[in-house]
Design a protein around this motif. Structure first.
Motif, PDB file in Angstrom:
ATOM      1  N   UNK A 133       5.328   5.327 -14.430  1.00 34.05           N
ATOM      2  CA  UNK A 133       6.159   5.460 -13.556  1.00 34.05           C
ATOM      3  C   UNK A 133       7.877   5.887 -15.021  1.00 34.05           C
ATOM      4  N   UNK A 134       7.984   5.378 -15.949  1.00 27.89           N
ATOM      5  CA  UNK A 134       8.982   6.124 -17.133  1.00 27.89           C
ATOM      6  C   UNK A 134       8.796   7.150 -17.378  1.00 27.89           C
ATOM      7  N   UNK A 135       7.721   8.490 -16.595  1.00 32.61           N
ATOM      8  CA  UNK A 135       8.770   9.950 -16.418  1.00 32.61           C
ATOM      9  C   UNK A 135       8.873  10.824 -15.676  1.00 32.61           C
ATOM     10  N   UNK A 136       8.221   9.677 -14.642  1.00 28.67           N
ATOM     11  CA  UNK A 136       9.228   9.769 -13.651  1.00 28.67           C
ATOM     12  C   UNK A 136      10.615   9.576 -13.359  1.00 28.67           C
ATOM     13  N   UNK A 181      10.535   7.703 -25.296  1.00 35.18           N
ATOM     14  CA  UNK A 181       9.476   7.168 -26.135  1.00 35.18           C
ATOM     15  C   UNK A 181       7.868   6.916 -25.713  1.00 35.18           C
ATOM     16  N   UNK A 182       7.054   5.737 -25.371  1.00 38.18           N
ATOM     17  CA  UNK A 182       6.444   4.869 -25.028  1.00 38.18           C
ATOM     18  C   UNK A 182       6.082   6.087 -24.294  1.00 38.18           C
ATOM     19  N   UNK A 183       6.820   5.978 -23.070  1.00 38.40           N
ATOM     20  CA  UNK A 183       6.526   6.999 -21.701  1.00 38.40           C
ATOM     21  C   UNK A 183       5.625   8.342 -21.841  1.00 38.40           C
ATOM     22  N   UNK A 184       6.127   8.671 -22.988  1.00 35.49           N
ATOM     23  CA  UNK A 184       5.763   9.579 -23.194  1.00 35.49           C
ATOM     24  C   UNK A 184       4.211  10.043 -24.317  1.00 35.49           C
ATOM     25  N   UNK A 185       3.253   8.515 -24.587  1.00 36.97           N
ATOM     26  CA  UNK A 185       2.508   8.606 -25.273  1.00 36.97           C
ATOM     27  C   UNK A 185       1.504   8.337 -24.398  1.00 36.97           C
ATOM     28  N   UNK A 186       0.326   8.846 -25.011  1.00 34.85           N
ATOM     29  CA  UNK A 186      -1.171   9.259 -24.626  1.00 34.85           C
ATOM     30  C   UNK A 186      -2.109   7.845 -24.903  1.00 34.85           C
ATOM     31  N   UNK A 187      -1.844   7.370 -26.093  1.00 33.41           N
ATOM     32  CA  UNK A 187      -2.250   6.069 -26.267  1.00 33.41           C
ATOM     33  C   UNK A 187      -2.169   5.093 -27.473  1.00 33.41           C
ATOM     34  N   UNK A 188      -2.332   4.002 -26.785  1.00 37.23           N
ATOM     35  CA  UNK A 188      -2.129   2.732 -26.668  1.00 37.23           C
ATOM     36  C   UNK A 188      -1.440   2.087 -28.165  1.00 37.23           C
ATOM     37  N   UNK A 229       5.955  -3.035 -24.087  1.00 40.84           N
ATOM     38  CA  UNK A 229       4.569  -3.206 -23.539  1.00 40.84           C
ATOM     39  C   UNK A 229       4.522  -2.966 -22.092  1.00 40.84           C
ATOM     40  N   UNK A 230       5.636  -3.576 -21.147  1.00 44.08           N
ATOM     41  CA  UNK A 230       5.457  -3.389 -19.652  1.00 44.08           C
ATOM     42  C   UNK A 230       6.208  -1.392 -19.743  1.00 44.08           C
ATOM     43  N   UNK A 231       6.632  -1.206 -20.561  1.00 49.36           N
ATOM     44  CA  UNK A 231       6.568   0.666 -20.563  1.00 49.36           C
ATOM     45  C   UNK A 231       5.445   1.149 -20.889  1.00 49.36           C
ATOM     46  N   UNK A 232       5.058   1.267 -21.201  1.00 50.32           N
ATOM     47  CA  UNK A 232       3.279   1.851 -21.948  1.00 50.32           C
ATOM     48  C   UNK A 232       2.212   1.137 -20.279  1.00 50.32           C
ATOM     49  N   UNK A 233       2.247   0.069 -19.827  1.00 51.14           N
ATOM     50  CA  UNK A 233       1.662  -0.139 -18.629  1.00 51.14           C
ATOM     51  C   UNK A 233       2.132   0.530 -17.115  1.00 51.14           C
ATOM     52  N   UNK A 269       0.912  -1.109   0.134  1.00 48.47           N
ATOM     53  CA  UNK A 269      -0.009  -0.280   0.361  1.00 48.47           C
ATOM     54  C   UNK A 269       0.943   1.243   0.257  1.00 48.47           C
ATOM     55  N   UNK A 270       1.659   1.064   0.700  1.00 50.83           N
ATOM     56  CA  UNK A 270       2.684   2.396   1.035  1.00 50.83           C
ATOM     57  C   UNK A 270       3.605   2.695  -0.705  1.00 50.83           C
ATOM     58  N   UNK A 271       4.147   1.138  -1.028  1.00 54.20           N
ATOM     59  CA  UNK A 271       4.447   1.616  -2.645  1.00 54.20           C
ATOM     60  C   UNK A 271       3.210   2.066  -3.751  1.00 54.20           C
ATOM     61  N   UNK A 272       2.719   1.794  -3.740  1.00 47.32           N
ATOM     62  CA  UNK A 272       1.741   2.374  -4.716  1.00 47.32           C
ATOM     63  C   UNK A 272       0.484   3.855  -4.223  1.00 47.32           C
ATOM     64  N   UNK A 273       0.698   3.774  -3.067  1.00 44.21           N
ATOM     65  CA  UNK A 273       1.056   5.434  -2.849  1.00 44.21           C
ATOM     66  C   UNK A 273       1.772   5.839  -2.786  1.00 44.21           C
ATOM     67  N   UNK A 274       3.383   5.459  -3.098  1.00 48.36           N
ATOM     68  CA  UNK A 274       4.312   6.117  -3.283  1.00 48.36           C
ATOM     69  C   UNK A 274       4.647   6.501  -5.303  1.00 48.36           C
ATOM     70  N   UNK A 275       4.145   5.692  -5.498  1.00 49.64           N
ATOM     71  CA  UNK A 275       3.660   5.696  -6.959  1.00 49.64           C
ATOM     72  C   UNK A 275       2.615   6.569  -7.030  1.00 49.64           C
ATOM     73  N   UNK A 276       2.158   6.950  -6.915  1.00 50.06           N
ATOM     74  CA  UNK A 276       0.792   8.128  -7.192  1.00 50.06           C
ATOM     75  C   UNK A 276       1.137   9.357  -6.563  1.00 50.06           C
ATOM     76  N   UNK A 277       1.691   9.528  -5.562  1.00 46.89           N
ATOM     77  CA  UNK A 277       2.361  10.979  -5.280  1.00 46.89           C
ATOM     78  C   UNK A 277       3.923  11.290  -6.467  1.00 46.89           C
ATOM     79  N   UNK A 278       4.349  10.219  -5.563  1.00 48.19           N
ATOM     80  CA  UNK A 278       6.320  10.831  -6.607  1.00 48.19           C
ATOM     81  C   UNK A 278       5.460  11.507  -8.680  1.00 48.19           C
ATOM     82  N   UNK A 279       4.792  10.673  -8.737  1.00 46.09           N
ATOM     83  CA  UNK A 279       4.222  10.950 -10.199  1.00 46.09           C
ATOM     84  C   UNK A 279       3.710  12.161 -10.968  1.00 46.09           C
TER      85      UNK A 279
END
Length: 208
Positions: free
Chosen positions: A121-124, A178-185, A113-117, A26-36
């Motif tokens: 985090x890629x942008x972070x 580059x995939x990290x900056x995409x807004x469409x799959x 594919x993982x970079x898209x999902x 839960x802390x990792x998931x919250x950190x992901x949201x806050x840091x991003x």
């Protein structure tokens, strides 16, 4: 101690471990949201624990502080992408694939594919807003990635071999950014497919 007492102790220990792991997740998931949302520098521990429904003491117990939490989030990301690629390659081998380049491309597709999902985090990581020493850690992990790619491709130890594997790894890493900056799959998929085509054209197993 009776058998019943042993079983009770074992159940209690398992319950406590599960609860502790749930808190850590839960802390990792919250950190992901806050840091991003806010970046590393502007993020506050209190915001993370509030989002996780936890406590500052619990965060320090599991991670030690904001820097350690950031590093743990990055390691969790790296472990997940490596696990995904390894599983994809293992499945391809079980299906009968033996060609080193094809297996390498299976891992490449899985990674991208993982970079898209995990594009948030890629942008972070791209932002460069991390704790002191983080970039050094990333470079070390990058060298290990190159080594694993060399093993998968069956590359030799000659300078040209190392160059080829390094170039391929850089191409894949840049495609992931580059995939990290995409807004469409569909755009992310196009980059993934173009990367595969580019690697095939480079024909890395026959460069020499």
């Amino acid at each position: 101690m009776t058998r019943k007492a042993v079983r009770t102790t074992a159940r209690d220990s398992a319950w406590q471990w599960n609860r502790s792991e749930q808190t850590r997740r839960a802390l990792l998931d919250a950190a992901r949201e806050i840091f991003c949302e806010q970046g590393f520098t502007d993020s506050a521990i209190v915001a993370v624990v509030r989002r996780a429904g936890s406590s500052v003491g619990s965060l320090y117990h599991h991670f030690g502080g904001k820097t350690e939490l950031f590093v743990a989030l990055w390691e969790d990301y790296e472990d997940a992408r490596e696990r995904d690629a390894s599983e994809a390659v293992a499945q391809a081998k079980e299906a009968g694939e033996t060609d080193p380049l094809e297996l390498f491309l299976v891992g490449t597709r899985s990674f991208l594919d993982g970079c898209w999902r995990r594009r948030d985090l890629v942008r972070l990581w791209m932002d460069g807003d991390g704790p002191p020493g983080f970039e050094l850690m990333r470079r070390g992990r990058g060298r290990e990635w190159i080594r694993r790619n060399a093993v998968l491709l069956g590359a030799g130890g000659e300078p040209v071999d190392r160059l080829v594997v390094g170039v391929l790894t850089s191409v894949i890493g840049e495609a992931g950014r580059e995939i990290g900056t995409c807004s469409r799959k569909r755009d992310a998929d196009a980059i993934r497919d173009a990367t595969v085509v580019l690697i095939r054209r480079l024909d890395p197993l026959h460069v020499r």
